[in-house]
Design an enzyme around this catalytic site. Structure first.
Site, mmCIF file in Angstrom:
data_model
loop_
_atom_site.group_PDB
_atom_site.id
_atom_site.type_symbol
_atom_site.label_atom_id
_atom_site.label_comp_id
_atom_site.label_asym_id
_atom_site.label_seq_id
_atom_site.Cartn_x
_atom_site.Cartn_y
_atom_site.Cartn_z
ATOM 1 N N GLU A 190 71.804 16.143 -8.096
ATOM 2 C CA GLU A 190 73.018 16.295 -7.921
ATOM 3 C C GLU A 190 73.914 15.529 -8.458
ATOM 4 O OE1 GLU A 190 74.538 18.416 -4.369
ATOM 5 O OE2 GLU A 190 75.877 19.799 -6.151
ATOM 6 N N GLY A 228 74.887 20.297 1.075
ATOM 7 C CA GLY A 228 76.111 19.995 1.724
ATOM 8 C C GLY A 228 76.114 18.677 0.736
#
Ligand SMILES: CNc1ncnc2c1ncn2[C@@H]1O[C@H](COP(=O)(O)O)[C@@H](O)[C@H]1O
Ligand SMILES: [Zn+2]
Length: 334
Positions: free
Chosen positions: A188, A160
Protein backbone atom coordinates in the site's frame (compact mmCIF):
# COMPACT_ATOMS: atom_id res chain seq x y z
CA UNK A 1 -22.65 1.20 -19.18
CA UNK A 2 -23.76 2.52 -15.78
CA UNK A 3 -26.89 0.37 -15.65
CA UNK A 4 -24.90 -2.65 -16.89
CA UNK A 5 -22.42 -2.20 -13.99
CA UNK A 6 -25.28 -1.92 -11.52
CA UNK A 7 -27.08 -5.02 -12.79
CA UNK A 8 -23.85 -7.06 -13.11
CA UNK A 9 -23.80 -9.75 -10.35
CA UNK A 10 -20.67 -8.68 -8.47
CA UNK A 11 -18.20 -10.28 -6.06
CA UNK A 12 -16.81 -8.10 -3.23
CA UNK A 13 -13.66 -9.51 -1.62
CA UNK A 14 -12.23 -6.42 0.15
CA UNK A 15 -14.69 -4.40 2.26
CA UNK A 16 -14.00 -3.20 5.80
CA UNK A 17 -17.16 -3.06 7.90
CA UNK A 18 -16.43 0.21 9.69
CA UNK A 19 -15.24 1.81 6.46
CA UNK A 20 -18.43 0.85 4.63
CA UNK A 21 -21.04 2.78 6.64
CA UNK A 22 -23.35 4.97 4.52
CA UNK A 23 -24.47 8.40 5.74
CA UNK A 24 -27.99 7.04 6.36
CA UNK A 25 -26.55 4.28 8.54
CA UNK A 26 -24.36 6.72 10.46
CA UNK A 27 -27.41 8.96 11.04
CA UNK A 28 -29.38 5.92 12.28
CA UNK A 29 -26.50 5.24 14.69
CA UNK A 30 -26.75 8.77 16.07
CA UNK A 31 -23.84 10.39 14.23
CA UNK A 32 -24.08 14.19 13.81
CA UNK A 33 -23.76 15.79 10.34
CA UNK A 34 -20.35 17.24 11.12
CA UNK A 35 -18.90 13.80 11.98
CA UNK A 36 -20.50 12.27 8.89
CA UNK A 37 -18.89 14.95 6.71
CA UNK A 38 -15.52 14.24 8.34
CA UNK A 39 -15.95 10.46 7.86
CA UNK A 40 -16.88 10.79 4.20
CA UNK A 41 -13.59 12.32 3.35
CA UNK A 42 -12.35 13.02 -0.11
CA UNK A 43 -9.40 15.25 0.79
CA UNK A 44 -7.17 12.86 2.62
CA UNK A 45 -4.09 10.73 2.23
CA UNK A 46 -2.93 7.38 3.53
CA UNK A 47 -1.90 8.97 6.84
CA UNK A 48 -4.99 11.10 7.48
CA UNK A 49 -7.56 8.49 6.49
CA UNK A 50 -6.98 6.35 9.58
CA UNK A 51 -8.32 9.07 11.83
CA UNK A 52 -11.80 8.88 10.27
CA UNK A 53 -12.38 5.27 11.33
CA UNK A 54 -12.61 6.47 14.94
CA UNK A 55 -15.90 8.14 13.97
CA UNK A 56 -17.30 4.78 12.84
CA UNK A 57 -15.84 2.99 15.86
CA UNK A 58 -17.61 5.43 18.19
CA UNK A 59 -20.85 4.88 16.28
CA UNK A 60 -20.51 1.07 16.56
CA UNK A 61 -19.21 0.87 20.13
CA UNK A 62 -22.15 -1.18 21.42
CA UNK A 63 -23.80 -4.40 20.31
CA UNK A 64 -27.08 -2.85 19.17
CA UNK A 65 -25.37 -0.29 16.92
CA UNK A 66 -22.80 -2.81 15.64
CA UNK A 67 -25.63 -5.18 14.71
CA UNK A 68 -27.49 -2.42 12.86
CA UNK A 69 -24.31 -1.29 11.09
CA UNK A 70 -23.51 -4.82 9.89
CA UNK A 71 -27.08 -5.43 8.79
CA UNK A 72 -27.29 -2.21 6.78
CA UNK A 73 -23.88 -2.69 5.12
CA UNK A 74 -24.95 -6.14 3.92
CA UNK A 75 -28.27 -4.75 2.68
CA UNK A 76 -26.54 -1.95 0.76
CA UNK A 77 -24.19 -4.39 -0.95
CA UNK A 78 -27.18 -6.59 -1.86
CA UNK A 79 -28.99 -3.54 -3.28
CA UNK A 80 -25.89 -2.89 -5.43
CA UNK A 81 -26.27 -6.43 -6.82
CA UNK A 82 -23.29 -7.85 -4.99
CA UNK A 83 -24.12 -11.57 -4.87
CA UNK A 84 -21.11 -12.62 -2.79
CA UNK A 85 -19.52 -10.51 -0.05
CA UNK A 86 -16.47 -11.26 2.06
CA UNK A 87 -16.91 -8.66 4.80
CA UNK A 88 -13.88 -7.97 6.97
CA UNK A 89 -13.66 -6.36 10.39
CA UNK A 90 -11.17 -5.93 13.23
CA UNK A 91 -12.54 -7.46 16.45
CA UNK A 92 -12.26 -4.94 19.28
CA UNK A 93 -13.50 -4.61 22.84
CA UNK A 94 -15.39 -1.58 24.10
CA UNK A 95 -16.73 -0.55 27.51
CA UNK A 96 -20.00 -2.42 26.99
CA UNK A 97 -18.80 -5.05 24.52
CA UNK A 98 -16.10 -7.69 24.86
CA UNK A 99 -14.06 -8.94 21.90
CA UNK A 100 -16.18 -12.08 21.86
CA UNK A 101 -19.40 -10.06 21.96
CA UNK A 102 -18.08 -7.96 19.05
CA UNK A 103 -17.65 -11.08 16.92
CA UNK A 104 -20.90 -12.66 18.17
CA UNK A 105 -22.79 -9.51 17.14
CA UNK A 106 -21.32 -9.38 13.62
CA UNK A 107 -22.01 -13.11 13.17
CA UNK A 108 -25.60 -12.66 14.38
CA UNK A 109 -26.21 -9.85 11.87
CA UNK A 110 -24.74 -11.94 9.04
CA UNK A 111 -26.76 -15.03 9.99
CA UNK A 112 -29.97 -12.99 10.29
CA UNK A 113 -29.43 -11.23 6.97
CA UNK A 114 -32.79 -11.67 5.26
CA UNK A 115 -31.68 -10.88 1.74
CA UNK A 116 -31.42 -14.17 -0.09
CA UNK A 117 -29.72 -12.26 -2.91
CA UNK A 118 -26.33 -12.17 -1.23
CA UNK A 119 -24.00 -14.77 0.23
CA UNK A 120 -21.88 -13.31 3.07
CA UNK A 121 -18.64 -14.61 4.57
CA UNK A 122 -16.53 -13.09 7.31
CA UNK A 123 -12.82 -12.31 7.37
CA UNK A 124 -11.47 -11.12 10.72
CA UNK A 125 -8.66 -8.59 10.74
CA UNK A 126 -5.50 -8.09 12.74
CA UNK A 127 -4.61 -4.41 13.14
CA UNK A 128 -0.94 -4.06 12.25
CA UNK A 129 -0.59 -0.92 14.36
CA UNK A 130 -1.17 -2.97 17.54
CA UNK A 131 1.58 -4.71 19.53
CA UNK A 132 2.36 -8.29 18.57
CA UNK A 133 0.98 -9.62 21.87
CA UNK A 134 -2.39 -7.99 21.17
CA UNK A 135 -2.46 -9.32 17.60
CA UNK A 136 -1.57 -12.80 18.89
CA UNK A 137 -4.39 -12.69 21.46
CA UNK A 138 -6.87 -11.56 18.79
CA UNK A 139 -5.68 -14.32 16.48
CA UNK A 140 -6.38 -16.94 19.18
CA UNK A 141 -9.94 -15.63 19.46
CA UNK A 142 -10.31 -15.65 15.66
CA UNK A 143 -9.15 -19.29 15.53
CA UNK A 144 -11.63 -20.19 18.28
CA UNK A 145 -14.47 -18.60 16.29
CA UNK A 146 -13.35 -20.09 13.00
CA UNK A 147 -13.58 -23.55 14.59
CA UNK A 148 -17.10 -22.72 15.80
CA UNK A 149 -18.24 -21.23 12.46
CA UNK A 150 -16.09 -22.94 9.78
CA UNK A 151 -18.52 -22.09 6.95
CA UNK A 152 -18.79 -18.42 7.89
CA UNK A 153 -15.39 -17.31 9.17
CA UNK A 154 -13.11 -18.02 6.25
CA UNK A 155 -9.98 -15.95 6.70
CA UNK A 156 -7.77 -13.50 8.47
CA UNK A 157 -6.71 -10.10 7.15
CA UNK A 158 -3.79 -7.87 8.05
CA UNK A 159 -4.83 -4.22 7.79
CA UNK A 160 -4.40 -0.92 9.59
CA UNK A 161 -2.05 2.00 9.00
CA UNK A 162 0.67 0.61 6.70
CA UNK A 163 3.14 3.18 8.11
CA UNK A 164 2.79 1.59 11.55
CA UNK A 165 3.66 -1.78 13.04
CA UNK A 166 4.54 -4.78 10.94
CA UNK A 167 3.63 -8.11 9.38
CA UNK A 168 4.35 -10.96 11.79
CA UNK A 169 4.99 -13.98 9.63
CA UNK A 170 4.63 -16.45 12.52
CA UNK A 171 1.10 -15.23 13.31
CA UNK A 172 -0.01 -15.86 9.73
CA UNK A 173 1.71 -19.27 9.64
CA UNK A 174 -0.33 -20.12 12.76
CA UNK A 175 -3.49 -18.80 11.09
CA UNK A 176 -2.86 -20.95 8.03
CA UNK A 177 -2.07 -24.01 10.18
CA UNK A 178 -5.49 -23.50 11.78
CA UNK A 179 -7.29 -23.59 8.45
CA UNK A 180 -7.73 -19.85 7.94
CA UNK A 181 -7.27 -18.35 4.46
CA UNK A 182 -5.10 -15.23 4.39
CA UNK A 183 -5.72 -11.84 2.74
CA UNK A 184 -2.96 -9.35 3.53
CA UNK A 185 -2.78 -5.62 2.77
CA UNK A 186 0.47 -5.41 0.86
CA UNK A 187 2.50 -2.70 -0.93
CA UNK A 188 0.00 0.00 0.00
CA UNK A 189 3.15 2.02 0.64
CA UNK A 190 6.54 1.38 -0.90
CA UNK A 191 8.17 -0.97 1.60
CA UNK A 192 10.24 -3.52 -0.32
CA UNK A 193 11.53 -5.52 2.65
CA UNK A 194 8.07 -6.08 4.07
CA UNK A 195 6.58 -6.79 0.62
CA UNK A 196 9.21 -9.49 0.03
CA UNK A 197 8.46 -11.00 3.44
CA UNK A 198 4.73 -11.09 2.71
CA UNK A 199 5.24 -12.55 -0.79
CA UNK A 200 7.52 -15.26 0.67
CA UNK A 201 4.66 -16.18 3.04
CA UNK A 202 2.53 -16.60 -0.11
CA UNK A 203 -0.87 -15.40 1.16
CA UNK A 204 -4.08 -16.39 -0.65
CA UNK A 205 -4.74 -12.80 -1.69
CA UNK A 206 -3.10 -9.36 -1.47
CA UNK A 207 -4.92 -6.10 -0.69
CA UNK A 208 -4.11 -3.11 -2.94
CA UNK A 209 -0.68 -4.19 -4.32
CA UNK A 210 -0.06 -0.58 -5.28
CA UNK A 211 3.76 -0.64 -5.32
CA UNK A 212 4.31 -4.17 -6.63
CA UNK A 213 4.70 -3.66 -10.38
CA UNK A 214 8.04 -2.30 -11.71
CA UNK A 215 6.14 0.55 -13.41
CA UNK A 216 4.88 1.53 -9.95
CA UNK A 217 8.07 1.35 -7.93
CA UNK A 218 8.22 -2.41 -7.33
CA UNK A 219 11.77 -3.83 -7.50
CA UNK A 220 12.72 -6.49 -10.07
CA UNK A 221 13.12 -9.00 -7.21
CA UNK A 222 9.61 -8.25 -5.92
CA UNK A 223 8.04 -8.52 -9.34
CA UNK A 224 9.82 -11.80 -10.13
CA UNK A 225 8.60 -13.31 -6.85
CA UNK A 226 5.09 -11.92 -7.35
CA UNK A 227 4.86 -13.48 -10.84
CA UNK A 228 6.09 -16.80 -9.45
CA UNK A 229 3.39 -16.72 -6.71
CA UNK A 230 0.72 -15.28 -9.03
CA UNK A 231 -1.41 -14.09 -6.08
CA UNK A 232 -4.76 -12.38 -6.80
CA UNK A 233 -4.71 -8.67 -5.91
CA UNK A 234 -7.83 -6.92 -4.55
CA UNK A 235 -7.76 -3.63 -6.49
CA UNK A 236 -9.46 -0.67 -4.77
CA UNK A 237 -9.23 2.17 -7.32
CA UNK A 238 -11.19 4.94 -5.56
CA UNK A 239 -9.50 4.16 -2.24
CA UNK A 240 -6.04 4.45 -3.81
CA UNK A 241 -6.81 7.67 -5.72
CA UNK A 242 -8.42 9.43 -2.72
CA UNK A 243 -5.57 8.29 -0.45
CA UNK A 244 -3.13 9.62 -3.06
CA UNK A 245 -1.31 6.30 -3.43
CA UNK A 246 -2.47 6.32 -7.07
CA UNK A 247 -2.05 9.58 -9.00
CA UNK A 248 -5.25 9.21 -11.03
CA UNK A 249 -7.77 6.63 -12.16
CA UNK A 250 -6.33 6.38 -15.68
CA UNK A 251 -2.87 5.77 -14.16
CA UNK A 252 -4.05 3.12 -11.68
CA UNK A 253 -1.85 0.00 -11.50
CA UNK A 254 -4.86 -2.27 -12.23
CA UNK A 255 -4.14 -1.60 -15.91
CA UNK A 256 -0.98 -3.73 -15.65
CA UNK A 257 -3.01 -6.63 -14.26
CA UNK A 258 -5.49 -6.24 -17.10
CA UNK A 259 -2.75 -5.99 -19.75
CA UNK A 260 -0.67 -8.89 -18.41
CA UNK A 261 -3.77 -10.98 -17.62
CA UNK A 262 -2.78 -11.32 -13.97
CA UNK A 263 -5.25 -12.33 -11.25
CA UNK A 264 -7.18 -9.47 -9.64
CA UNK A 265 -10.58 -8.53 -8.28
CA UNK A 266 -12.23 -5.11 -8.07
CA UNK A 267 -13.20 -3.95 -4.57
CA UNK A 268 -14.53 -0.96 -2.63
CA UNK A 269 -12.26 -1.12 0.49
CA UNK A 270 -14.36 1.48 2.38
CA UNK A 271 -17.49 2.38 0.38
CA UNK A 272 -18.70 4.71 3.15
CA UNK A 273 -15.51 6.69 3.64
CA UNK A 274 -14.85 6.97 -0.10
CA UNK A 275 -18.52 7.37 -1.10
CA UNK A 276 -18.34 4.69 -3.76
CA UNK A 277 -20.14 1.48 -4.67
CA UNK A 278 -18.81 -1.69 -6.27
CA UNK A 279 -20.87 -0.81 -9.37
CA UNK A 280 -19.02 2.50 -9.50
CA UNK A 281 -15.64 0.73 -9.26
CA UNK A 282 -16.58 -1.32 -12.33
CA UNK A 283 -17.76 1.83 -14.13
CA UNK A 284 -14.27 3.28 -13.50
CA UNK A 285 -12.74 0.32 -15.35
CA UNK A 286 -14.91 1.10 -18.36
CA UNK A 287 -14.36 4.87 -18.16
CA UNK A 288 -10.57 4.58 -17.88
CA UNK A 289 -9.62 1.38 -19.66
CA UNK A 290 -12.61 0.79 -21.96
CA UNK A 291 -13.20 -2.68 -20.52
CA UNK A 292 -16.02 -4.36 -22.43
CA UNK A 293 -19.15 -5.76 -20.80
CA UNK A 294 -17.71 -9.25 -21.31
CA UNK A 295 -14.41 -8.23 -19.66
CA UNK A 296 -16.26 -6.79 -16.63
CA UNK A 297 -18.26 -10.00 -16.38
CA UNK A 298 -15.05 -12.09 -16.62
CA UNK A 299 -13.50 -10.11 -13.75
CA UNK A 300 -16.51 -11.07 -11.58
CA UNK A 301 -16.36 -14.67 -12.75
CA UNK A 302 -12.60 -14.91 -12.01
CA UNK A 303 -13.16 -13.37 -8.56
CA UNK A 304 -15.33 -16.35 -7.62
CA UNK A 305 -12.21 -18.51 -8.03
CA UNK A 306 -10.17 -16.13 -5.83
CA UNK A 307 -12.85 -16.14 -3.12
CA UNK A 308 -12.77 -18.20 0.07
CA UNK A 309 -16.13 -19.79 -0.76
CA UNK A 310 -16.45 -23.60 -0.71
CA UNK A 311 -16.30 -25.52 -4.00
CA UNK A 312 -20.08 -26.03 -3.91
CA UNK A 313 -20.65 -22.32 -3.27
CA UNK A 314 -18.26 -21.45 -6.13
CA UNK A 315 -20.15 -23.79 -8.47
CA UNK A 316 -23.45 -22.17 -7.42
CA UNK A 317 -22.09 -18.66 -8.01
CA UNK A 318 -20.53 -19.59 -11.38
CA UNK A 319 -23.83 -21.07 -12.55
CA UNK A 320 -25.67 -17.90 -11.51
CA UNK A 321 -23.15 -15.73 -13.37
CA UNK A 322 -23.26 -17.93 -16.47
CA UNK A 323 -27.06 -17.75 -16.58
CA UNK A 324 -26.90 -13.97 -16.16
CA UNK A 325 -24.33 -13.68 -18.94
CA UNK A 326 -26.49 -15.68 -21.37
CA UNK A 327 -29.40 -13.33 -20.75
CA UNK A 328 -27.53 -10.03 -20.59
CA UNK A 329 -24.38 -10.07 -22.73
CA UNK A 330 -24.52 -10.31 -26.49
CA UNK A 331 -21.69 -12.54 -27.78
CA UNK A 332 -18.81 -10.31 -28.97
CA UNK A 333 -18.20 -10.46 -32.70
CA UNK A 334 -14.49 -11.41 -32.96
C1 LIG B 1 -7.71 2.87 3.11
N1 LIG B 1 -6.84 1.76 3.22
C2 LIG B 1 -6.76 0.92 4.27
N2 LIG B 1 -5.55 0.36 4.52
C3 LIG B 1 -5.36 -0.43 5.61
N3 LIG B 1 -6.34 -0.70 6.50
C4 LIG B 1 -7.57 -0.16 6.28
C5 LIG B 1 -7.84 0.66 5.15
N4 LIG B 1 -9.16 1.01 5.20
C6 LIG B 1 -9.67 0.45 6.33
N5 LIG B 1 -8.71 -0.25 6.97
C7 LIG B 1 -8.83 -0.96 8.25
O1 LIG B 1 -10.21 -1.22 8.52
C8 LIG B 1 -10.56 -0.63 9.80
C9 LIG B 1 -12.00 -0.17 9.77
O2 LIG B 1 -12.86 -1.28 9.66
P1 LIG B 1 -13.08 -2.31 10.87
O3 LIG B 1 -13.00 -1.53 12.17
O4 LIG B 1 -12.00 -3.34 10.75
O5 LIG B 1 -14.46 -2.87 10.66
C10 LIG B 1 -9.60 0.54 9.94
O6 LIG B 1 -9.49 0.90 11.31
C11 LIG B 1 -8.31 -0.05 9.38
O7 LIG B 1 -7.67 -0.86 10.36
ZN1 LIG C 1 -8.40 -2.35 2.93
Amino acid sequence: MESFCRKLPKIELHAHLNGSLSSSTLKKLGCIEESIDKYQTINTDLKEVFSVFKIAHEATNNMENLYEATRSVIEEFAEDNVVYLELRTTPRSEETMSLDQYIDTVIKAIQENESSKIMVKLILSLDRSKAKEEQARTLDVIIKYKNQYPNLIKGVDLSGDPAKGKFFNDLFVKARENGLRTAIHCAELKNDDEVLEILKFNPDRLGHGTFLHPNYGGSAEIWKLYLAQNIPVECCMTSNVICLSATSYDKHHVQEWIKEQLPFSIATDDKGVFKTTLSNEFQLLYDNFKCSQLKLWEICNNSIEYSFASNEEKAFLKLALDQWKTKNIKPEIK
